[in-house]
Enzyme design. Structure first.
Site, PDB file in Angstrom:
ATOM      1  CG  HIS A   1      27.485 -50.566  76.343  1.00 25.43           C
ATOM      2  ND1 HIS A   1      28.042 -49.711  77.322  1.00 25.43           N
ATOM      3  CD2 HIS A   1      28.819 -51.775  75.857  1.00 25.43           C
ATOM      4  CE1 HIS A   1      29.443 -50.329  77.901  1.00 25.43           C
ATOM      5  NE2 HIS A   1      29.614 -51.093  76.992  1.00 25.43           N
TER       6      HIS A   1
ATOM      7  CG  ASP B   1      18.184 -45.611  75.931  1.00 24.92           C
ATOM      8  OD1 ASP B   1      19.214 -46.724  75.300  1.00 24.92           O
ATOM      9  OD2 ASP B   1      18.190 -44.790  76.056  1.00 24.92           O
TER      10      ASP B   1
END
Length: 501
Positions: free
Chosen positions: A190, A404
């Site tokens: 992730h 991110d």
């Protein structure tokens, strides 16, 4: 995919515990299993809304994505239940069988706070903060990964599909393949995966790559992350990489299986956000938020975990300079900064909180008036309905991440703007920038550029805002979280044509 039968009737139909929570067969086996660091539930007290049997379903994208599928497939979820030094048996909550993995206080310190979040997290986020390398942390990481793998081995039926989640469990795929070669193994990362030049710093780089290559399919948020992984496999293991496939060899030099690496950008529960955004009570709450701030012309919003990767300091610096330059005033504009508590026992996070709160205090002390506040700083977690109200209240969303994996807040904001108004300022270093190309993209390290982009958002004409927002909303509505999970699992099922030539 159905759970393997262990009695004359399905034990799920015979559970009678109150409030939707009950014990399960400790030896039950399943054809589909999800493995993550945390179970999809949090402890709660019985008087809290949504609490059933002392547990409540956790918020977050992963739970939202997989919970409906888990209830349909009768699968099981393996993870830590959130309390150290506590032994609890497998149980069911909300239609999902849960298999707790026990962690001690020392495990949390060494495996989670140590190796996962003070070694891997900063390393994988381009060394924004310096990673620490400690052999005791690594030893704990291996031990805990083995514990998760053992739980899967015990509960997986023959030929089961197992989907392992995220950077805390990168050794689990190989452990599963060695113990249970019959399993179909997927892994999804992730967070970003660093380029080989950065990943090279990790003393245990070979073991991590080897662990991930135990999977049949390794998923990433961006194509660049998948490319970084394959380059590292070639460089540090000498693996044979062809297109998106890594030919994994055993000790005898023969190919044992082919691990594929692909991008599967995660998304959000579009239906939930859209419905909340059209709820009259939430719309009124958004109006109330604006009134509470004195009905400024422009509300800017930042929503982040309090993490050094999120660029909160850069955002505050740019906003303070805009106030100093007179480009914005506290009478006309207000910045709401939601900073959810995060890893508060880790030293880097304690220092970040002190710095952010000190900066907010300085800005407010300099620019506040009796009627107006420059920065409304909120160090809390908020329920999703309150978050949607904030999205509706905000004219400009600021996502200034330094690195991110995806950033689902950006997608939630866009989805909530059902009137196609508002503006999204988005870091090009967030995975969401690959999909939301009509956002105002910027480099958060360039403070002057960030200031210019914020002002461009503040002054954007309604027609341009609507065109950009309409395009971004279409992308998200067409690629929701259900499509993400189904795309991954369908790819995992695909047969690989082996080419050893």
């Amino acid at each position: 995919m159905q759970a393997t039968e262990h009695a004359e009737s399905d034990p799920k139909t015979e559970r009678t515990a109150a409030h939707g929570t009950s014990d399960t067969d400790p030896d039950a086996q399943y054809d589909f299993m999800v493995v993550s660091n945390r179970l999809p539930v949090d402890r709660c007290s019985s008087d809290e809304p949504g609490c059933e049997g002392g547990w409540r379903r956790s918020p977050g994208g992963l739970v939202t994505a997989l919970a409906p599928m888990m209830t349909k497939t009768d699968g099981a979820w393996v993870g830590w239940h959130g309390a150290p030094d506590e032994q609890i048996q497998p149980f069911s909550h909300g239609g999902i069988d849960l298999v707790p993995v026990q962690l001690s206080t020392q495990d949390i310190e060494l495996f989670y706070e140590g190796f996962s979040n003070a070694t891997l997290w900063p390393l994988y986020h381009d060394v924004i903060a310096p990673p620490e390398f400690h052999r005791t942390w690594w030893d704990s990481y291996r031990k805990v990964n083995r514990r998760f793998a053992d739980a899967v081995v015990h509960h997986a039926s023959h030929g089961a599909t197992v989907w392992v989640q995220d950077y805390q469990l990168q050794l689990v795929p190989k452990m599963l393949r060695e113990a249970r070669p019959d399993l179909k193994i997927g892994f999804f990362n992730h967070i970003p995966f660093p380029p080989p030049e950065i990943f090279a710093q990790l003393p245990w780089r070979k073991a991590i790559i080897d662990g991930l290559l135990g999977a049949d399919l390794v998923g990433f948020q961006r194509s660049s992350d998948a490319g970084n992984f394959m380059r590292s496999a070639r460089r540090f293991l000498g693996a044979s990489v062809k297109q998106q496939q890594v030919h994994v060899k055993g000790s005898d030099g023969q190919t044992t299986h082919i691990a594929r690496a692909q991008a599967f950008p995660i998304s959000i529960d579009v239906q939930q956000i859209s419905e909340l955004a059209q709820n009259p009570e939430i719309i009124e709450r958004a109006r109330q938020i604006r009134r509470d701030l004195g009905n400024p012309k422009t509300i800017l919003l930042g929503v982040d975990r309090l993490d050094y990767t999120k660029g909160i300091r850069h955002r505050l610096k740019a906003y303070e300079e805009l106030l100093s330059d007179g480009k914005v005033t506290v009478e006309d504009a207000a910045l709401i900064q939601v900073a959810s508590p995060s890893r508060e026992r880790v030293e880097q996070y304690r220092l970040l909180r002190e710095e952010v709160e000190g900066t907010v205090g300085h800005i407010n002390g300099t620019y506040d008036t009796l009627q107006n506040t420059a920065v409304r700083y909120l160090h809390h977690n908020y329920p999703i309905d309150e978050m949607v109200a904030l999205y509706l209240a905000a004219d400009v969303m600021l996502v200034t991440a330094l690195r991110d994996g995806m950033n689902l807040v950006a997608k939630e904001y866009v989805t909530a703007r059902t009137n196609n108004d508002g503006a999204l300022v988005l870091s090009e270093f967030a995975g969401a920038a690959d999909q939301l190309k009509q956002a105002l993209l910027m480099n958060p390290h360039d403070i002057d550029g960030l200031k210019d982009t914020i002002m461009r958002a503040v002054n954007m004409q309604p027609a341009e805002a609507a065109r950009r927002m309409r395009s971004m909303r279409k992308q998200i509505l067409d690629h929701d979280v259900d499509l993400w999970s189904s795309d991954f699992l369908n790819a995992l099922k695909e047969k690989v044509i082996r080419d050893d030539s």
